[in-house]
Design a protein around this motif. Sequence first.
Motif, PDB file in Angstrom:
ATOM      1  N   GLY A 174       0.822  -1.215   0.000  1.00 23.82           N
ATOM      2  CA  GLY A 174       0.000   0.000   0.000  1.00 23.82           C
ATOM      3  C   GLY A 174       0.851   1.257   0.000  1.00 23.82           C
ATOM      4  O   GLY A 174       0.528   2.239  -0.673  1.00 23.82           O
ATOM      5  N   ASP A 175       1.941   1.231   0.749  1.00 22.34           N
ATOM      6  CA  ASP A 175       2.819   2.403   0.771  1.00 22.34           C
ATOM      7  C   ASP A 175       3.500   2.608  -0.579  1.00 22.34           C
ATOM      8  O   ASP A 175       3.635   3.735  -1.050  1.00 22.34           O
ATOM      9  CB  ASP A 175       3.857   2.269   1.885  1.00 22.34           C
ATOM     10  CG  ASP A 175       4.563   3.581   2.140  1.00 22.34           C
ATOM     11  OD1 ASP A 175       3.866   4.585   2.429  1.00 22.34           O
ATOM     12  OD2 ASP A 175       5.811   3.616   2.048  1.00 22.34           O
ATOM     13  N   ARG A 176       3.917   1.523  -1.222  1.00 20.50           N
ATOM     14  CA  ARG A 176       4.498   1.640  -2.576  1.00 20.50           C
ATOM     15  C   ARG A 176       3.482   2.260  -3.538  1.00 20.50           C
ATOM     16  O   ARG A 176       3.789   3.143  -4.319  1.00 20.50           O
ATOM     17  CB  ARG A 176       4.902   0.265  -3.104  1.00 20.50           C
ATOM     18  CG  ARG A 176       6.178  -0.268  -2.585  1.00 20.50           C
ATOM     19  CD  ARG A 176       6.519  -1.560  -3.377  1.00 20.50           C
ATOM     20  NE  ARG A 176       7.858  -1.966  -3.123  1.00 20.50           N
ATOM     21  CZ  ARG A 176       8.217  -2.799  -2.155  1.00 20.50           C
ATOM     22  NH1 ARG A 176       7.313  -3.284  -1.344  1.00 20.50           N
ATOM     23  NH2 ARG A 176       9.476  -3.127  -1.998  1.00 20.50           N
ATOM     24  N   TYR A 177       2.250   1.737  -3.470  1.00 24.54           N
ATOM     25  CA  TYR A 177       1.177   2.224  -4.351  1.00 24.54           C
ATOM     26  C   TYR A 177       0.879   3.695  -4.054  1.00 24.54           C
ATOM     27  O   TYR A 177       0.720   4.501  -4.977  1.00 24.54           O
ATOM     28  CB  TYR A 177      -0.071   1.360  -4.164  1.00 24.54           C
ATOM     29  CG  TYR A 177      -1.213   1.731  -5.067  1.00 24.54           C
ATOM     30  CD1 TYR A 177      -1.194   1.402  -6.413  1.00 24.54           C
ATOM     31  CD2 TYR A 177      -2.317   2.416  -4.572  1.00 24.54           C
ATOM     32  CE1 TYR A 177      -2.241   1.741  -7.254  1.00 24.54           C
ATOM     33  CE2 TYR A 177      -3.370   2.761  -5.402  1.00 24.54           C
ATOM     34  CZ  TYR A 177      -3.327   2.422  -6.736  1.00 24.54           C
ATOM     35  OH  TYR A 177      -4.368   2.763  -7.560  1.00 24.54           O
ATOM     36  N   ALA A 178       0.822   4.048  -2.787  1.00 24.65           N
ATOM     37  CA  ALA A 178       0.548   5.440  -2.406  1.00 24.65           C
ATOM     38  C   ALA A 178       1.613   6.376  -2.968  1.00 24.65           C
ATOM     39  O   ALA A 178       1.289   7.453  -3.494  1.00 24.65           O
ATOM     40  CB  ALA A 178       0.481   5.563  -0.883  1.00 24.65           C
ATOM     41  N   LYS A 179       2.860   5.983  -2.887  1.00 22.25           N
ATOM     42  CA  LYS A 179       3.945   6.820  -3.417  1.00 22.25           C
ATOM     43  C   LYS A 179       3.825   6.982  -4.932  1.00 22.25           C
ATOM     44  O   LYS A 179       4.024   8.064  -5.462  1.00 22.25           O
ATOM     45  CB  LYS A 179       5.304   6.234  -3.052  1.00 22.25           C
ATOM     46  CG  LYS A 179       5.641   6.424  -1.590  1.00 22.25           C
ATOM     47  CD  LYS A 179       6.951   5.765  -1.217  1.00 22.25           C
ATOM     48  CE  LYS A 179       7.214   5.959   0.271  1.00 22.25           C
ATOM     49  NZ  LYS A 179       8.350   5.192   0.736  1.00 22.25           N
ATOM     50  N   MET A 180       3.484   5.900  -5.632  1.00 23.99           N
ATOM     51  CA  MET A 180       3.352   5.972  -7.094  1.00 23.99           C
ATOM     52  C   MET A 180       2.176   6.857  -7.504  1.00 23.99           C
ATOM     53  O   MET A 180       2.231   7.533  -8.522  1.00 23.99           O
ATOM     54  CB  MET A 180       3.166   4.575  -7.690  1.00 23.99           C
ATOM     55  CG  MET A 180       4.409   3.731  -7.645  1.00 23.99           C
ATOM     56  SD  MET A 180       4.250   2.158  -8.541  1.00 23.99           S
ATOM     57  CE  MET A 180       2.823   1.422  -7.797  1.00 23.99           C
ATOM     58  N   GLU A 181       1.105   6.839  -6.702  1.00 18.64           N
ATOM     59  CA  GLU A 181      -0.113   7.567  -7.051  1.00 18.64           C
ATOM     60  C   GLU A 181      -0.220   8.933  -6.372  1.00 18.64           C
ATOM     61  O   GLU A 181      -1.205   9.642  -6.565  1.00 18.64           O
ATOM     62  CB  GLU A 181      -1.351   6.728  -6.688  1.00 18.64           C
ATOM     63  CG  GLU A 181      -1.463   5.445  -7.490  1.00 18.64           C
ATOM     64  CD  GLU A 181      -1.691   5.702  -8.968  1.00 18.64           C
ATOM     65  OE1 GLU A 181      -2.436   6.637  -9.317  1.00 18.64           O
ATOM     66  OE2 GLU A 181      -1.111   4.964  -9.793  1.00 18.64           O
ATOM     67  N   GLY A 182       0.781   9.298  -5.576  1.00 19.04           N
ATOM     68  CA  GLY A 182       0.758  10.586  -4.888  1.00 19.04           C
ATOM     69  C   GLY A 182      -0.298  10.662  -3.792  1.00 19.04           C
ATOM     70  O   GLY A 182      -0.859  11.719  -3.519  1.00 19.04           O
TER      71      GLY A 182
END
Length: 122
Positions: A60-68
């Motif tokens: 989720g943190d990886r995804y959050a970083k990619m999606e801002g």
Amino acid sequence: MRTGKIKIGDKEYLGCFSTRVLANVEDYTGMSFETGLKDILEKKSIKEIIWFVSQLINAGDRYAKMEGIDNPGTLDEDEIYDIVGVDDYEDVFGSIGDIVKAGTKPEIELKPTKNAKATQGK
């Protein structure tokens, strides 16, 4: 992408059920992702579920970083062990089911193309 919130302590972490999580399930269990995931969820072993929650939060943190997307970060298994109490099990473990099942009904998100001209219907 299958995502959802996992509340741990006073923070809400984005959990993401990504391909990376499935690959990690295969590595962790030595089984196919379907069999391994079913084994983890049905056995209800605290150790394995905490491991799986950590996988969802890290993805989720990886995804959050990619999606801002604003997200409080990651948690490893030791941090989850220290923060989550018995009274929290229902909320934390219930979040797992919500994330894993999210997206089983198709949702189509349409994004307008760049420089597309809008037309009004009659």
